[in-house]
Design a protein around this motif. Structure first.
Motif, PDB file in Angstrom:
ATOM      1  N   GLY A 186       0.820  -1.209   0.000  1.00 17.04           N
ATOM      2  CA  GLY A 186       0.000   0.000   0.000  1.00 17.04           C
ATOM      3  C   GLY A 186       0.851   1.255   0.000  1.00 17.04           C
ATOM      4  O   GLY A 186       0.572   2.204  -0.735  1.00 17.04           O
ATOM      5  N   GLU A 187       1.894   1.269   0.821  1.00 10.07           N
ATOM      6  CA  GLU A 187       2.795   2.419   0.855  1.00 10.07           C
ATOM      7  C   GLU A 187       3.500   2.600  -0.483  1.00 10.07           C
ATOM      8  O   GLU A 187       3.658   3.725  -0.960  1.00 10.07           O
ATOM      9  CB  GLU A 187       3.839   2.232   1.958  1.00 10.07           C
ATOM     10  N   LEU A 188       3.914   1.499  -1.077  1.00 10.39           N
ATOM     11  CA  LEU A 188       4.606   1.574  -2.366  1.00 10.39           C
ATOM     12  C   LEU A 188       3.660   2.020  -3.469  1.00 10.39           C
ATOM     13  O   LEU A 188       4.035   2.816  -4.330  1.00 10.39           O
ATOM     14  CB  LEU A 188       5.225   0.215  -2.707  1.00 10.39           C
ATOM     15  N   TRP A 189       2.436   1.514  -3.476  1.00 12.22           N
ATOM     16  CA  TRP A 189       1.477   1.862  -4.515  1.00 12.22           C
ATOM     17  C   TRP A 189       0.959   3.285  -4.370  1.00 12.22           C
ATOM     18  O   TRP A 189       0.512   3.868  -5.334  1.00 12.22           O
ATOM     19  CB  TRP A 189       0.326   0.864  -4.545  1.00 12.22           C
TER      20      TRP A 189
ATOM     21  N   ARG B  57       5.003   3.079  -7.683  1.00 14.01           N
ATOM     22  CA  ARG B  57       3.916   2.435  -8.435  1.00 14.01           C
ATOM     23  C   ARG B  57       4.342   2.232  -9.890  1.00 14.01           C
ATOM     24  O   ARG B  57       4.078   1.194 -10.493  1.00 14.01           O
ATOM     25  CB  ARG B  57       2.643   3.275  -8.392  1.00 14.01           C
ATOM     26  N   ALA B  58       5.038   3.216 -10.457  1.00 16.56           N
ATOM     27  CA  ALA B  58       5.506   3.118 -11.838  1.00 16.56           C
ATOM     28  C   ALA B  58       6.483   1.954 -12.017  1.00 16.56           C
ATOM     29  O   ALA B  58       6.498   1.306 -13.064  1.00 16.56           O
ATOM     30  CB  ALA B  58       6.151   4.429 -12.266  1.00 16.56           C
ATOM     31  N   VAL B  59       7.279   1.678 -10.996  1.00 18.26           N
ATOM     32  CA  VAL B  59       8.208   0.545 -11.065  1.00 18.26           C
ATOM     33  C   VAL B  59       7.419  -0.760 -11.199  1.00 18.26           C
ATOM     34  O   VAL B  59       7.732  -1.607 -12.044  1.00 18.26           O
ATOM     35  CB  VAL B  59       9.131   0.497  -9.822  1.00 18.26           C
ATOM     36  N   PHE B  60       6.382  -0.917 -10.380  1.00 18.24           N
ATOM     37  CA  PHE B  60       5.559  -2.127 -10.468  1.00 18.24           C
ATOM     38  C   PHE B  60       4.863  -2.214 -11.821  1.00 18.24           C
ATOM     39  O   PHE B  60       4.801  -3.289 -12.422  1.00 18.24           O
ATOM     40  CB  PHE B  60       4.516  -2.168  -9.347  1.00 18.24           C
TER      41      PHE B  60
ATOM     42  N   ILE C  68      12.901  -4.842  -6.666  1.00 11.33           N
ATOM     43  CA  ILE C  68      13.466  -4.400  -5.383  1.00 11.33           C
ATOM     44  C   ILE C  68      14.679  -3.501  -5.615  1.00 11.33           C
ATOM     45  O   ILE C  68      14.813  -2.453  -4.973  1.00 11.33           O
ATOM     46  CB  ILE C  68      13.804  -5.621  -4.496  1.00 11.33           C
ATOM     47  N   SER C  69      15.542  -3.872  -6.543  1.00 10.12           N
ATOM     48  CA  SER C  69      16.723  -3.049  -6.843  1.00 10.12           C
ATOM     49  C   SER C  69      16.331  -1.665  -7.338  1.00 10.12           C
ATOM     50  O   SER C  69      16.905  -0.661  -6.925  1.00 10.12           O
ATOM     51  CB  SER C  69      17.597  -3.733  -7.895  1.00 10.12           C
ATOM     52  N   GLU C  70      15.342  -1.631  -8.213  1.00 15.79           N
ATOM     53  CA  GLU C  70      14.909  -0.342  -8.761  1.00 15.79           C
ATOM     54  C   GLU C  70      14.251   0.516  -7.686  1.00 15.79           C
ATOM     55  O   GLU C  70      14.436   1.739  -7.651  1.00 15.79           O
ATOM     56  CB  GLU C  70      13.958  -0.561  -9.939  1.00 15.79           C
ATOM     57  N   LEU C  71      13.478  -0.111  -6.796  1.00 14.16           N
ATOM     58  CA  LEU C  71      12.840   0.644  -5.711  1.00 14.16           C
ATOM     59  C   LEU C  71      13.882   1.243  -4.774  1.00 14.16           C
ATOM     60  O   LEU C  71      13.732   2.361  -4.297  1.00 14.16           O
ATOM     61  CB  LEU C  71      11.894  -0.256  -4.915  1.00 14.16           C
TER      62      LEU C  71
END
Length: 70
Positions: A11-14, A20-23, A64-67
């Motif tokens: 939720g925090e990431l989205w 969100r763009a990474v996902f 994970i690396s990109e985040l």
């Protein structure tokens, strides 16, 4: 981005447009999954453990690396 040892929730990431763009770029089927709302309390670590049965580990590690770079 501080992923808090992969304990950050989806939720925090989205909620963050950049993460969100990474996902959306790396795992588009997850970003559009109908259970996305129910998964908001799942941690990144839990997701990694769960999703590796369907998505190659390299793909998850790439997310994970990109985040971490954000």
């Amino acid at each position: 981005m501080d992923l808090r040892d992969n304990q950050i929730t989806l939720g925090e990431l989205w909620d963050n447009p950049r993460s969100r763009a990474v996902f959306q770029k790396r795992i588009p089927m997850l970003a559009k999954h109908p259970l996305q709302g129910a998964a908001r309390t799942v941690t990144l670590e839990q997701l990694r453990d769960f999703i590796t049965g369907w998505v190659p580990g390299m793909m998850v590690n790439g997310v994970i690396s990109e985040l971490k770079k954000l």
